[in-house]
Scaffold this active site. Structure first.
Site, PDB file in Angstrom:
ATOM      1  CG  HIS A   1      39.296-120.429  30.072  1.00  0.00           C
ATOM      2  ND1 HIS A   1      39.107-119.070  30.144  1.00  0.00           N
ATOM      3  CD2 HIS A   1      38.655-120.835  28.959  1.00  0.00           C
ATOM      4  CE1 HIS A   1      38.399-118.662  29.115  1.00  0.00           C
ATOM      5  NE2 HIS A   1      38.103-119.725  28.370  1.00  0.00           N
TER       6      HIS A   1
ATOM      7  CD  GLU B   1      35.344-122.629  23.208  1.00  0.00           C
ATOM      8  OE1 GLU B   1      34.801-123.708  22.893  1.00  0.00           O
ATOM      9  OE2 GLU B   1      34.917-121.884  24.106  1.00  0.00           O
TER      10      GLU B   1
END
Length: 195
Positions: A12, A92
């Site tokens: 990201h 994550e």
């Protein structure tokens, strides 16, 4: 491990917490302006240098920073920004009670835990969190489920464990690997390269 199909991993784009050095983990933090620019730029690079990727299966972590990166990237590729899947396994690793703090703050708040993590970043699990070892198990299951060429927008920890699972980077070295934002990591067979 050698992949049967090509895999493209995009971390990201940048967030304000990245800039501040805060442990984001699974907190839903938005992209900042630079992060939005990075997402569009990687989409343009992939479209011009690797047009075959336009036919891949697109999947994203459900966290906002990953989804927004995917939408901006796909838009820059000339694709429908919303035509992708979500997969919770691509989140994550979570830092649990440590999320939201900088590493300096964690050293002050939890000196024993901080020292234990520094001694073994692969296996250490923060309070209420997840270790790289646990994340690796989760991502190995995701990898085993891939059915064809795939582009995934995900996170730095996920990219690190993929380097271990696919390329064979050691458990000691993996947590230290720098995973850049606004870049794509192409896996083919048992190899990986940045674009």
């Amino acid at each position: 491990m050698s992949l049967a199909h090509p895999l493209c991993i995009v971390r990201h784009g940048e967030t304000d917490w990245n800039v501040e050095g805060r442990l984001q983990g699974q907190r839903d933090i938005d992209l900042n302006g630079r992060g939005r620019d990075q997402a569009a730029a990687v989409g343009q690079i992939l479209k011009s240098d690797h047009p075959e990727i336009l036919t891949f299966d697109f999947v994203s972590s459900p966290l906002a920073r990953a989804q927004d990166t995917m939408r901006l990237m796909r838009g820059a590729m000339g694709l429908d920004p919303d035509a992708f899947r979500l997969d919770d396994r691509l989140k994550e690793l979570t830092f649990g009670a440590w999320e939201g703090f900088t590493w300096r703050e964690m050293v002050e708040r939890d000196p024993q835990g901080s020292a234990a993590r520094e001694a073994d970043k692969w296996a250490y699990c923060p309070p209420g969190g997840e270790s790289y070892e646990m994340l690796s198990t989760r991502i190995a299951v995701w990898l085993a489920d891939l059915k064809g060429p795939t582009l995934a927008v995900t996170h730095g920890g996920v990219a690190r464990v993929l380097l271990g699972l696919i390329v064979g980077v050691s458990q000691k070295e993996l947590p230290l690997r720098d995973i850049k934002q606004g870049r794509a990591l192409l896996f083919s067979g048992a190899d990986a390269r940045w674009v």
